[in-house]
Design a protein around this motif. Structure first.
Motif, mmCIF file in Angstrom:
data_model
loop_
_atom_site.group_PDB
_atom_site.id
_atom_site.type_symbol
_atom_site.label_atom_id
_atom_site.label_comp_id
_atom_site.label_asym_id
_atom_site.label_seq_id
_atom_site.Cartn_x
_atom_site.Cartn_y
_atom_site.Cartn_z
ATOM 1 N N UNK A 162 0.797 -1.224 0.000
ATOM 2 C CA UNK A 162 0.000 0.000 0.000
ATOM 3 C C UNK A 162 0.830 1.276 0.000
ATOM 4 N N UNK A 163 2.099 1.151 -0.307
ATOM 5 C CA UNK A 163 2.971 2.326 -0.391
ATOM 6 C C UNK A 163 2.410 3.283 -1.445
ATOM 7 N N UNK A 164 2.195 4.562 -1.089
ATOM 8 C CA UNK A 164 1.567 5.480 -2.052
ATOM 9 C C UNK A 164 2.384 6.743 -2.299
ATOM 10 N N UNK A 165 2.932 7.324 -1.220
ATOM 11 C CA UNK A 165 3.685 8.569 -1.349
ATOM 12 C C UNK A 165 5.110 8.355 -0.859
ATOM 13 N N UNK A 183 15.461 6.719 -0.017
ATOM 14 C CA UNK A 183 14.075 6.572 -0.437
ATOM 15 C C UNK A 183 13.249 6.448 0.838
ATOM 16 N N UNK A 184 12.239 7.308 0.985
ATOM 17 C CA UNK A 184 11.449 7.200 2.216
ATOM 18 C C UNK A 184 9.960 7.103 1.936
ATOM 19 N N UNK A 185 9.286 6.513 2.879
ATOM 20 C CA UNK A 185 7.832 6.362 2.839
ATOM 21 C C UNK A 185 7.252 7.563 3.582
ATOM 22 N N UNK A 186 6.620 8.479 2.861
ATOM 23 C CA UNK A 186 6.174 9.734 3.466
ATOM 24 C C UNK A 186 4.966 9.531 4.384
ATOM 25 N N UNK A 187 4.140 8.550 4.081
ATOM 26 C CA UNK A 187 2.980 8.295 4.945
ATOM 27 C C UNK A 187 3.402 7.600 6.234
ATOM 28 N N UNK A 372 5.260 16.557 1.457
ATOM 29 C CA UNK A 372 6.562 17.231 1.511
ATOM 30 C C UNK A 372 7.575 16.221 1.987
ATOM 31 N N UNK A 373 8.825 16.554 1.771
ATOM 32 C CA UNK A 373 9.873 15.695 2.284
ATOM 33 C C UNK A 373 10.177 16.003 3.744
ATOM 34 N N UNK A 374 9.169 16.469 4.444
ATOM 35 C CA UNK A 374 9.351 16.782 5.861
ATOM 36 C C UNK A 374 9.919 15.578 6.605
ATOM 37 N N UNK A 375 9.537 14.380 6.177
ATOM 38 C CA UNK A 375 10.053 13.162 6.811
ATOM 39 C C UNK A 375 11.570 13.166 6.791
ATOM 40 N N UNK A 376 12.114 13.313 5.587
ATOM 41 C CA UNK A 376 13.570 13.295 5.468
ATOM 42 C C UNK A 376 14.177 14.517 6.140
ATOM 43 N N UNK A 377 13.465 15.647 6.075
ATOM 44 C CA UNK A 377 13.970 16.839 6.750
ATOM 45 C C UNK A 377 14.088 16.563 8.251
ATOM 46 N N UNK A 378 13.072 15.913 8.814
ATOM 47 C CA UNK A 378 13.084 15.582 10.234
ATOM 48 C C UNK A 378 14.171 14.575 10.565
ATOM 49 N N UNK A 379 14.424 13.696 9.606
ATOM 50 C CA UNK A 379 15.452 12.684 9.831
ATOM 51 C C UNK A 379 16.835 13.314 9.843
ATOM 52 N N UNK A 380 16.938 14.477 9.178
ATOM 53 C CA UNK A 380 18.231 15.146 9.088
ATOM 54 C C UNK A 380 18.965 15.221 10.408
ATOM 55 N N UNK A 381 18.247 15.696 11.433
ATOM 56 C CA UNK A 381 18.908 15.887 12.716
ATOM 57 C C UNK A 381 19.298 14.534 13.303
ATOM 58 N N UNK A 382 18.432 13.534 13.109
ATOM 59 C CA UNK A 382 18.719 12.186 13.597
ATOM 60 C C UNK A 382 19.952 11.616 12.900
#
Ligand SMILES: [Zn+2]
Length: 415
Positions: A162-165, A183-187, A372-382
């Motif tokens: 069910x990967x969509x975004x 490659x990230x799963x945004x949902x 948005x790529x907010x997921x990856x943006x959030x991962x940045x600090x991690x």
């Protein structure tokens, strides 16, 4: 003498209970080294018991015993505890001689399952890998191997139905000019795969990591305007909308503002004017997060009429684009914005504005998908903290493991 023997049996039973050892395994000895603060528990395979082939599970005769091995276990009363055993080997008519699987550890591991479980919990809870190594009294290599096994387990169990975004992003890696792509799963807010590099082959490899069936189900992909990523995505997921989301747009405008600041600062310094000294952060970060003092400084700079202030205002204006709900009005607004940027006489700004205009169709898809790529943006600090903690962090493979361990939302535990 009898009493001593009874005491021994009692101790063995107690250890067996602690370890959860079941027949035909039995405790054969317990050695306590007070000076080294260490307990060693010997385990043996009960006499006369059959063995099963680890390949096919058939019962067969025992061939012999493998050489003795030890496994680190959970500490007992602050004593480092090890299990010592010679594992029987089965002789299967079909698979030949094989070492049977022990119930307390995974094949190839020097730790018991319970110890690995603890180690994974500690790693996830610690702020740094150094701290985890200290608490567990393990070296880097041992910790890395535990993480490798955990990630392998997690990937095997992972469900990506069910990967969509999804999002594709690049990050710098190490101190040199190396890059990795994710490659990230945004949902699901999780990293799915990490590949070394940031060219078209890299993006293709990322897409190949998804089964064909999942690729066909992708609705939209958030990505940068880099031609290599666009080409790879067009080929791998032709049905998906490409979205240049606000983080990617902001990244390019940020770079333009910074370029204007640097050039202007240089000119001003030549005249002995230090107005723009130490202001880099002010132009790059959201004024909402400034301290009062910084906010006052920035308020003054904002109205200074400097080139960088104009560049910043143009960037700020474009952020209104994301508030539009209708494509028609958004398009109109962009045209107005573009006119202002084009008249600004600020070369870096004009260059980015032209690029945004070229990619406008795939910027406007954002209004449809709101991803948005907010997921990856959030991962940045991690990811940054994984990097900065990565003493003994030598290879890309280790880095990939760490990203998937901390940001993959995988089921890592062995039990
Ligand atoms: Zn077999």
């Amino acid at each position: 003498m009898g009493c001593m023997k009874e005491l021994h049996n009692e101790l063995h039973r107690h250890c067996a209970l602690l370890l959860g050892v079941k027949s035909p395994w039995e405790v054969t000895g317990v050695e306590l080294d007070m000076a080294a603060r260490r307990v060693e528990i010997g385990l043996g395979w009960g006499r006369g018991h059959e063995v099963t082939c680890p390949e096919c599970g058939k019962r067969c005769v025992m061939a012999d015993h493998a050489p003795e091995r030890t496994w680190r276990h959970l500490d007992t009363m602050q004593f480092e505890t090890r299990i010592r055993a010679r594992t029987p080997r089965s002789r299967c008519p079909e698979h030949g001689v094989k070492t049977v699987v022990v119930p307390w550890a995974e094949p190839g591991s020097r730790f018991t399952l319970l110890f690995e479980r603890l180690a994974i919990d500690v790693l996830l809870a610690c702020r740094s890998l150094t701290q985890a190594c200290d608490l567990l009294r393990l070296d880097w290599d041992a910790v890395q191997r535990i993480m490798d096994r955990a990630v392998r387990r997690g990937l095997k169990r992972r469900d990506i139905e069910g990967l969509a975004h999804v999002g594709i992003d690049e990050k710098s890696f190490g101190s040199g000019q190396s890059y990795i792509s994710l490659l990230s799963d945004l949902d699901g807010s999780r990293v799915l795969e990490v590949v070394e590099g940031c060219d078209q082959q890299t993006a293709e490899a990322l897409w190949r990591s998804l089964p064909e069936e999942q690729r066909r189900g992708i609705v939209a992909v958030a990505l940068d305007m880099a031609p290599a990523f666009i080409a790879a995505s067009r080929a791998a997921v032709p049905q998906a909308d490409r979205v240049h989301d606000k983080f990617h747009v902001a990244k390019h405008l940020n770079e333009a503002v910074d370029a204007v600041r640097r050039a202007e600062h240089k000119d001003l310094m030549a005249q002995g004017d230090e107005t723009l000294k130490h202001t880099r952060q002010l132009w790059l970060f959201n004024p909402l997060h400034f301290t009062e003092e910084k906010a006052a400084d920035f308020e003054h700079l904002k109205w200074s009429g400097l080139k960088v202030a104009r560049a910043w205002a143009i960037e700020e204006l474009l952020s209104k684009l994301w508030n539009y709900c209708y494509e028609g009005s958004a398009r109109k607004f962009f045209k107005h914005w573009y006119g202002r940027a084009a008249r600004s006489k600020l070369k870096p700004v004009i260059k980015v504005a032209r690029m945004l205009k070229r990619h406008l169709e795939n910027i406007l898809t954002c209004l449809r998908h709101r991803i948005t790529n907010a997921v990856t943006e959030g991962l940045n600090s991690k990811i940054q903290s994984i990097k900065s903690n990565a003493r003994g962090f030598r290879s890309f493979q280790n880095y990939r493991t760490r990203i998937l361990f901390f940001c993959g939302k995988l089921a890592l535990q062995p039990l």
